[in-house]
Design a protein around this motif. Structure first.
Motif, mmCIF file in Angstrom:
data_model
loop_
_atom_site.group_PDB
_atom_site.id
_atom_site.type_symbol
_atom_site.label_atom_id
_atom_site.label_comp_id
_atom_site.label_asym_id
_atom_site.label_seq_id
_atom_site.Cartn_x
_atom_site.Cartn_y
_atom_site.Cartn_z
ATOM 1 N N SER A 14 0.798 -1.225 -0.112
ATOM 2 C CA SER A 14 -0.030 0.057 -0.056
ATOM 3 C C SER A 14 0.766 1.226 -0.117
ATOM 4 N N LEU A 15 1.908 1.156 0.665
ATOM 5 C CA LEU A 15 2.780 2.276 0.781
ATOM 6 C C LEU A 15 3.504 2.621 -0.621
ATOM 7 N N LEU A 16 3.933 1.651 -1.289
ATOM 8 C CA LEU A 16 4.683 1.752 -2.385
ATOM 9 C C LEU A 16 3.508 2.322 -3.567
ATOM 10 N N ARG A 17 2.374 1.706 -3.481
ATOM 11 C CA ARG A 17 1.274 2.014 -4.092
ATOM 12 C C ARG A 17 1.203 3.746 -4.188
ATOM 13 N N ILE A 18 0.981 4.173 -3.029
ATOM 14 C CA ILE A 18 0.770 5.656 -2.530
ATOM 15 C C ILE A 18 1.870 6.333 -3.384
ATOM 16 N N LEU A 19 3.141 5.851 -3.069
ATOM 17 C CA LEU A 19 4.303 6.578 -3.603
ATOM 18 C C LEU A 19 4.217 6.632 -5.048
ATOM 19 N N ASP A 20 3.913 5.591 -5.682
ATOM 20 C CA ASP A 20 3.832 5.546 -7.041
ATOM 21 C C ASP A 20 2.939 6.489 -7.628
ATOM 22 N N VAL A 21 1.521 6.606 -7.044
ATOM 23 C CA VAL A 21 0.679 7.449 -7.506
ATOM 24 C C VAL A 21 0.796 9.057 -7.360
ATOM 25 N N ASN A 22 1.796 9.294 -6.417
ATOM 26 C CA ASN A 22 2.142 10.542 -6.267
ATOM 27 C C ASN A 22 3.614 10.866 -6.873
ATOM 28 N N ASN A 23 4.023 9.953 -7.691
ATOM 29 C CA ASN A 23 5.120 10.138 -8.463
ATOM 30 C C ASN A 23 6.512 10.501 -7.644
ATOM 31 N N ALA A 24 6.555 9.726 -6.686
ATOM 32 C CA ALA A 24 7.844 9.954 -5.721
ATOM 33 C C ALA A 24 9.039 9.326 -6.388
#
Length: 285
Positions: free
Chosen positions: A14-24
């Motif tokens: 979930s954490l990685l998905r959020i980071l990807d969604v926000n283009n980190a």
């Protein structure tokens, strides 16, 4: 419900998905993941899976603050269900027991496919919701309780699904109805902002639960919400996250959810993918 080791990779995903969604960036991702893993390693293993979810938010905060990473997803989910709200209501009112149908549809909200350009098939949605068997089925008892109650609280979960909770509340006609939301954005869970956008205030009093993670817990409840939660004749808890946080609560709760993972399935003693309507009795002492 206590932490299961399998909850760690799930929350990391979930954490990685959020980071990807926000283009980190790659270095930003590494720093956030490092912080998360360090905090999880120091946790008390008697905590709940919700407490791991809270660590996800805490690890992201230095990078994003209170930014709502799933805002667009939540808006799409709600809009898609609101577009067919009246049609679903019309179909439910044709049933011999509209309230029971609304309860089943509320649970089925977990699996309704919402995607850009996707039009929800009303008849298929209703058929699937009404025909699918429940691995634990306390729906009839819940329906009877709702018909005779003066106060009802639904502890809300996801957007989209919450539109079907609104329909349930409208058809239940309980004089004192309440619907709780997350205090801050957590994955695709509903907050005050989205609850007002779908008009939840037309059928219930919207109340902030105090939850700062993807699930309600008694230890984080705001006083005003705890008063409602304690006094309500009937409490319905929606989804896995709320089960994780409230499974050890002392009061009676009806848990409505789909068991989406092996951890939850094992906890309830049902196969993964099962629909569940489980009455947890009040505990003493």
């Amino acid at each position: 419900m206590k932490i299961d080791l399998r909850c760690i990779p799930c929350n990391l995903s979930s954490l990685l998905r959020i980071l990807d969604v926000n283009n980190a960036g790659e270095e930003e991702k590494k720093q956030v993941v490092r912080t998360f893993l360090k905090e999880v390693a120091e946790m008390d293993w008697s905590d709940t899976p919700i407490d791991i979810g809270r660590k996800v938010g805490e690890a992201l905060e230095p990078l994003f603050g209170n930014h709502d990473a799933f805002r667009d997803v939540k808006r799409l989910s709600n809009r898609s269900l609101m577009e067919i709200y009246d049609d679903l209501k019309e179909e439910l009112l044709k049933l011999d027991d509209p309230l029971l149908g609304a309860l089943k549809l509320s649970v089925a909200g977990n699996i309704i496919d919402v995607a850009p350009g996707h039009k929800i098939d009303i008849h298929k949605t209703m058929k699937d919701a009404l025909s699918r068997p429940f691995a634990i089925d306390d729906l009839e008892e819940l329906a009877q309780r709702i018909r005779s109650t003066d106060s009802l609280l639904i502890v809300g979960d996801n957007c989209g699904e919450a539109v079907l909770d609104k329909l349930l509340l409208e058809l239940s006609g309980v004089p004192n109805s309440y619907f709780s939301v997350r205090t801050i954005p957590a994955l695709n869970d509903i907050t005050m902002r989205e609850a007002l956008e779908i008009g939840m205030d037309e059928v219930a009093t919207i109340i902030d639960s105090g939850a700062d993670a993807p699930g309600a817990q008694e230890k984080t409840m705001q006083r005003g919400f705890f008063d409602v939660y304690s006094r309500a004749d009937v409490v319905i808890s929606k989804g896995q996250g709320n089960l994780e946080g409230l499974s050890s609560a002392k009061r009676e709760i009806f848990f409505l959810l789909m068991a989406k993972c092996d951890v939850i399935g094992g906890f309830l003693g049902v196969p993964k993918g099962s629909f569940v309507a489980y009455r947890k009795a009040e505990s003493r002492g």
